[in-house]
Design a protein around this motif. Sequence first.
Motif, PDB file in Angstrom:
ATOM      1  N   LEU A  54       0.842  -1.191   0.000  1.00 36.23           N
ATOM      2  CA  LEU A  54       0.000   0.000   0.000  1.00 36.23           C
ATOM      3  C   LEU A  54       0.878   1.242   0.000  1.00 36.23           C
ATOM      4  O   LEU A  54       1.727   1.414   0.882  1.00 36.23           O
ATOM      5  CB  LEU A  54      -0.919  -0.001   1.226  1.00 36.23           C
ATOM      6  N   ASP A  55       0.695   2.108  -0.981  1.00 41.06           N
ATOM      7  CA  ASP A  55       1.367   3.393  -1.022  1.00 41.06           C
ATOM      8  C   ASP A  55       0.571   4.332  -0.119  1.00 41.06           C
ATOM      9  O   ASP A  55      -0.507   4.805  -0.485  1.00 41.06           O
ATOM     10  CB  ASP A  55       1.432   3.928  -2.453  1.00 41.06           C
ATOM     11  N   VAL A  56       1.103   4.599   1.064  1.00 38.88           N
ATOM     12  CA  VAL A  56       0.370   5.333   2.094  1.00 38.88           C
ATOM     13  C   VAL A  56       0.022   6.745   1.626  1.00 38.88           C
ATOM     14  O   VAL A  56      -1.109   7.213   1.843  1.00 38.88           O
ATOM     15  CB  VAL A  56       1.177   5.370   3.413  1.00 38.88           C
ATOM     16  N   GLU A  57       0.944   7.442   0.984  1.00 45.10           N
ATOM     17  CA  GLU A  57       0.676   8.812   0.560  1.00 45.10           C
ATOM     18  C   GLU A  57      -0.436   8.862  -0.491  1.00 45.10           C
ATOM     19  O   GLU A  57      -1.335   9.697  -0.434  1.00 45.10           O
ATOM     20  CB  GLU A  57       1.943   9.483   0.033  1.00 45.10           C
ATOM     21  N   SER A  58      -0.382   7.963  -1.450  1.00 48.17           N
ATOM     22  CA  SER A  58      -1.428   7.895  -2.480  1.00 48.17           C
ATOM     23  C   SER A  58      -2.779   7.557  -1.848  1.00 48.17           C
ATOM     24  O   SER A  58      -3.813   8.122  -2.203  1.00 48.17           O
ATOM     25  CB  SER A  58      -1.056   6.851  -3.525  1.00 48.17           C
ATOM     26  N   PHE A  59      -2.747   6.638  -0.885  1.00 46.19           N
ATOM     27  CA  PHE A  59      -3.965   6.243  -0.186  1.00 46.19           C
ATOM     28  C   PHE A  59      -4.532   7.427   0.599  1.00 46.19           C
ATOM     29  O   PHE A  59      -5.736   7.666   0.604  1.00 46.19           O
ATOM     30  CB  PHE A  59      -3.659   5.066   0.733  1.00 46.19           C
ATOM     31  N   ARG A  60      -3.672   8.181   1.251  1.00 44.18           N
ATOM     32  CA  ARG A  60      -4.089   9.362   2.015  1.00 44.18           C
ATOM     33  C   ARG A  60      -4.747  10.383   1.090  1.00 44.18           C
ATOM     34  O   ARG A  60      -5.779  10.974   1.412  1.00 44.18           O
ATOM     35  CB  ARG A  60      -2.893   9.978   2.730  1.00 44.18           C
ATOM     36  N   GLN A  61      -4.175  10.595  -0.096  1.00 39.28           N
ATOM     37  CA  GLN A  61      -4.752  11.540  -1.059  1.00 39.28           C
ATOM     38  C   GLN A  61      -6.109  11.059  -1.561  1.00 39.28           C
ATOM     39  O   GLN A  61      -7.044  11.855  -1.705  1.00 39.28           O
ATOM     40  CB  GLN A  61      -3.792  11.750  -2.236  1.00 39.28           C
ATOM     41  N   THR A  62      -6.228   9.764  -1.808  1.00 40.39           N
ATOM     42  CA  THR A  62      -7.507   9.200  -2.254  1.00 40.39           C
ATOM     43  C   THR A  62      -8.578   9.408  -1.195  1.00 40.39           C
ATOM     44  O   THR A  62      -9.703   9.804  -1.511  1.00 40.39           O
ATOM     45  CB  THR A  62      -7.354   7.691  -2.563  1.00 40.39           C
ATOM     46  N   LEU A  63      -8.230   9.151   0.046  1.00 40.53           N
ATOM     47  CA  LEU A  63      -9.193   9.364   1.132  1.00 40.53           C
ATOM     48  C   LEU A  63      -9.545  10.836   1.275  1.00 40.53           C
ATOM     49  O   LEU A  63     -10.693  11.180   1.547  1.00 40.53           O
ATOM     50  CB  LEU A  63      -8.647   8.807   2.447  1.00 40.53           C
ATOM     51  N   GLY A  64      -8.576  11.721   1.081  1.00 45.39           N
ATOM     52  CA  GLY A  64      -8.831  13.159   1.149  1.00 45.39           C
ATOM     53  C   GLY A  64      -9.815  13.607   0.086  1.00 45.39           C
ATOM     54  O   GLY A  64     -10.699  14.436   0.337  1.00 45.39           O
ATOM     55  N   LYS A  65      -9.710  13.037  -1.114  1.00 43.85           N
ATOM     56  CA  LYS A  65     -10.649  13.364  -2.195  1.00 43.85           C
ATOM     57  C   LYS A  65     -12.059  12.868  -1.881  1.00 43.85           C
ATOM     58  O   LYS A  65     -13.038  13.388  -2.405  1.00 43.85           O
ATOM     59  CB  LYS A  65     -10.179  12.759  -3.521  1.00 43.85           C
ATOM     60  N   SER A  66     -12.144  11.859  -1.022  1.00 44.05           N
ATOM     61  CA  SER A  66     -13.444  11.305  -0.648  1.00 44.05           C
ATOM     62  C   SER A  66     -14.038  11.970   0.577  1.00 44.05           C
ATOM     63  O   SER A  66     -15.060  11.523   1.093  1.00 44.05           O
ATOM     64  CB  SER A  66     -13.322   9.797  -0.399  1.00 44.05           C
TER      65      SER A  66
END
Length: 134
Positions: A116-128
């Motif tokens: 899991l790419d944590v930074e990419s995951f964090r950005q995805t959650l931020g968009k949601s």
Amino acid sequence: MFGATPSLGIAELAAHDRLLVVLTEDTTQTQVLARELPFFLAPEIELLQLPDWETLPYDNFSPHQDIVSERLRALYRLPGARGAVLLLPIGSIMQRLAPRDYIEGNSFQLACGQTLDVESFRQTLGKSGYRSVD
């Protein structure tokens, strides 16, 4: 009908190359079928449920998160569902659904052992709409 006769009949109608939709009278009947069907279904046949919200349109509270999760799982799996049985109470077909592209665009799957790419995951959650906090 007696005992698990409906479940046996549904299992015999299920096929590995198509989706079988089963409408039930209510949530209770859906839950009974969901408990019985795995016994009769072939292992390659997936069982999906689209449960009723169990709330009224003017209620001040949201449906239980398990109901929301189960509905989203079913809606995500439906477009590619071949060899599946979809159980839904008659009340569920009266409710509006999110568009397919919205479900696909706002869903993700994470498997055991997957990186899991944590930074990419964090950005995805931020968009949601999620916020990152300490």
